[in-house]
Design an enzyme around this catalytic site. Structure first.
Site, short mmCIF file in Angstrom:
data_model
loop_
_atom_site.label_atom_id
_atom_site.label_comp_id
_atom_site.label_asym_id
_atom_site.label_seq_id
_atom_site.Cartn_x
_atom_site.Cartn_y
_atom_site.Cartn_z
N GLU A 41 1.25 -1.46 -0.36
CA GLU A 41 0.32 0.21 -0.08
C GLU A 41 1.10 1.38 0.26
OE1 GLU A 41 -3.35 -1.81 2.99
OE2 GLU A 41 -2.75 0.16 3.51
N ASP A 97 -5.38 9.11 11.21
CA ASP A 97 -3.92 8.76 11.19
C ASP A 97 -3.36 9.61 12.60
OD1 ASP A 97 -3.15 7.34 9.17
OD2 ASP A 97 -2.89 8.84 7.63
N TYR A 156 -10.70 -4.71 4.96
CA TYR A 156 -10.09 -4.05 5.46
C TYR A 156 -10.31 -3.86 6.55
CZ TYR A 156 -6.08 -0.89 6.98
OH TYR A 156 -4.40 -0.79 7.24
#
Lengths: 266, 396
Positions: free
Chosen positions: A49, A60, A174
């Site tokens: 990725e 994040d 995911y």
């Protein structure tokens, strides 16, 4: 066939799990990223990725935030990343996924982006702030170009949500291991297995687990239920520690070898 | 006005990580139930009245009006007189009451100028919640008074050092907290921004401004006004004033912060100079470069210093329901001083932008007109900035 699908089929046929890696493209430069991807391929990563840096990475943690900022400081842009993918494709056949927030894609133009990405050699897209409800156009364009749309599921996802994501997603699912942002954690959330079991009972698509995954014991126990793990912050950490150091590639490969051993050797 | 997916025309939506989707659905449902529950509405009404001091007055600014000539009559909607000194309390009382109804245990918020932080800390204190407020390091420096107030109110102020260290990064950090603690925590967003249902929910809570104004102006003048003028950062005081007049012929003027000038790259003119993008969970105009990276906004006023704007404003812009204009730092400071001197009201720097626009253009546009300006907050928090601005000017 899409390279991601091909890879998962191959792994399954050999009774193996997927080792998926993440680094931010352009951290600290695109030429370093190019070499790191080729190293990852050589050292046994199954899918790579590449993070597209964004000014406001709300999903994040501090490590990938800092990595995005280094990349933006180096003037990395989405068109430059697509060029990088083109270059990598001349030397490697590893499945490549772009992980990007939605705004850079929206600014690029969704239709143009899907075509350009596929032509450059991208195999799949993860857009963490684009849930399936908002992704209709991107899904439509991605299908035209055989790009996988990898959607996320989380510990808070209900059965109804899981079904919806299954229906819209392609490539793999995911699974975000925890409620939180990216970054290494010491332990595994207690509800992880139960949720993985629930998800696996609802789909035959491969499920890979990411967010907070970095330790051997964690990985081994996750892989009892999941089809792959995604390692990001731990690798970005090696880049961060070795900025402007020749030892970067050696240290990075050491880490990749270590994960490879945990995931692929029994 | 929103359709099922939470869009205003093509703007809005719900662009957030999967982990938050169930929480937003829960919030949307809880809000839908609450607004139909007479008990909830009554409890909020009582708090707005006895605790926040509503209705706020609609004051005829006679001396300010006289300076404009043309027999213009300017009224000020006195949100500066609401508890905590700004309109922000209207929204935080509503949301924290909703958090209580939903059984949440902890309140978080972001703040730019600190007004929303103070208003959230206030509502949390009164309703018995622990409260943490994310605030950019730069804003902590320039709004020291509000930081101190939040601490006095028992809230924890968390300094945000990422990115531009202002409101946009405070929202990023609050979202990261929410993603992590979503099961127990209620995130009180301070403006008509963010993912569905926030823009319409905050709009509804702020609409008390416009509803009162409508009643008060009819009582004072026997008719509706010609213009409503309000400043725009995220856009909550303006939407709160505008929305109840949506179906009338009253003209809406939204005033953005032009900072050092619209061509200086140091401004916050999101609607005037931005492009459509996705920031903080919704599609709306944003200030960005051509690759979709968000630009850093600038304004002397911390409350307007934001590179995004509420999606409903984007809708008003594209359908031409409202007109969006801008005012520089300098013009806002001059209006700040003028209102203080001739009306004895020290306004916040944010609504000083709205006042400045009226001051600048009233003589051109209006004859025998009634204009209502939303005086969204009082200026105590800004006196250091004004003093600093004046001494800088002398040095130059």
């Amino acid at each position: 066939m899409n390279r991601i699908k091909e890879k998962f089929n191959l792994l399954k046929a050999n009774n193996k799990k997927a080792f998926i890696t993440f680094i931010t493209a352009g951290d600290p430069s695109l030429s370093v990223t190019e070499r790191l991807v080729l190293e990852m391929d050589r050292h046994g990563a199954d899918v790579v990725e590449l993070g597209v840096p964004f000014s406001d990475p709300t999903a994040d943690g501090p490590r990938i935030q800092a990595s995005s900022m280094r990349s933006l400081k180096a003037h990395t842009t989405l068109p430059k990343i697509l060029n990088l993918v083109k270059k990598i494709r001349k030397k490697s056949n590893i499945p490549l996924v772009l992980m990007t927030y939605y705004n850079p894609v929206y600014a690029y133009g969704i239709k143009k982006f899907a075509g350009d990405a596929a032509r450059a050699g991208v195999d799949g897209l993860i857009v963490p702030d684009l849930p399936p409800e908002e992704a209709e156009e991107l899904i439509k364009e991605s299908r035209r170009f055989n790009l996988a749309n990898i959607f996320l599921l989380a510990p808070t996802s209900t059965k109804e949500r899981i079904k919806k994501v299954m229906q819209k997603g392609s490539g793999f699912i995911y699974y975000v291991s925890l409620t939180g942002v990216t970054g290494e954690r010491k332990t595994i959330p207690p509800d992880l297995y139960k949720k993985l079991k629930e998800i696996k009972s609802l789909t035959r698509k491969p499920v890979a687990v990411g967010f907070g995954v970095s330790r051997a014991a964690q990985i081994k126990s996750i892989l009892k239920k999941a089809d792959g793990v995604i390692v990001g912050s731990a690798l970005v950490g090696i880049i961060e520690k070795n900025l402007n150091r020749k030892a970067l590639y050696k240290e990075f490969n050491k880490k990749i070898d270590l994960f490879f051993k945990i995931i692929h050797k029994k | 006005m929103t359709d099922k997916k939470g869009y205003f025309g093509g703007f809005g939506g719900c662009f957030v990580p999967e982990v938050l989707i169930p929480a937003l659905k829960e919030l949307s449902k809880a809000y839908g139930d609450a607004r139909k529950d007479k008990k909830f509405i009554k409890e909020l009404d009582l708090l707005l009245h006895h605790y926040a001091g509503r209705p706020t007055p609609l004051y005829f600014a006679k001396r300010f009006s006289q300076t404009l000539g043309s027999n213009t009559r300017v009224y000020l909607k006195r949100e500066d007189l609401a508890h905590t000194g700004a309109h922000k309390i209207n929204n935080t009382l509503g949301q924290v009451l909703l958090a209580k109804r939903m059984g949440k245990k902890r309140i978080i918020a972001e703040t730019g100028a600190g007004q929303h932080g103070v208003a959230t800390a206030t509502a949390a204190a009164m309703l018995g919640f622990p409260c943490e407020v994310y605030m950019g390091e730069e804003d902590i420096e320039r709004q020291a008074l509000n930081v101190f107030l939040m601490k006095l109110l028992g809230a924890k102020v968390i300094s945000v050092v990422s990115g531009s260290r202002t409101l946009k990064d405070a929202i990023n950090e609050a979202m990261r907290d929410w993603v992590t603690n979503v099961r127990t925590t209620y995130y009180v967003i301070g403006s008509v921004v963010g993912p569905e249902p926030y823009p319409r929910m905050v709009r509804d809570f702020q609409s008390v401004i416009g509803k009162e104004t409508k009643r008060q102006i009819v009582q004072a003048e026997g008719r509706l006004p010609d213009y409503l003028v309000a400043c725009i950062g995220g856009g909550s005081n303006s939407i709160g004033l505008f929305h109840p007049f949506y179906k009338t012929k009253v003209k809406f003027i939204g005033v953005e912060a032009a900072g050092l000038g619209v061509n200086s790259h140091k401004h916050a003119v999101t609607l005037g100079k931005g492009r459509v993008g996705v920031l903080h969970g919704s599609k709306s105009y944003v200030l960005e470069d051509k690759f979709g990276q968000i630009n850093i906004a600038h304004s002397i006023s911390a409350g307007l210093d934001y590179p995004g704007v509420g999606p409903e404003h984007s809708f008003y812009k594209n359908t031409k329901r409202a007109k969006y204009v801008s005012i520089t730092d300098k013009e806002a400071v001059n209006a700040f001083k003028m209102l203080s001197e001739i009306e004895g009201i020290i306004p916040a720097l944010e609504p000083s932008h709205a006042l400045a626009w009226v001051k600048k253009f009233a003589h051109k546009l209006f004859k025998n007109k009634i204009i209502i300006v939303c005086l969204s907050g009082r200026g105590d928090k800004d006196v250091d900035i004004i003093a600093g601005y004046e001494s800088n000017k002398r040095k130059i």
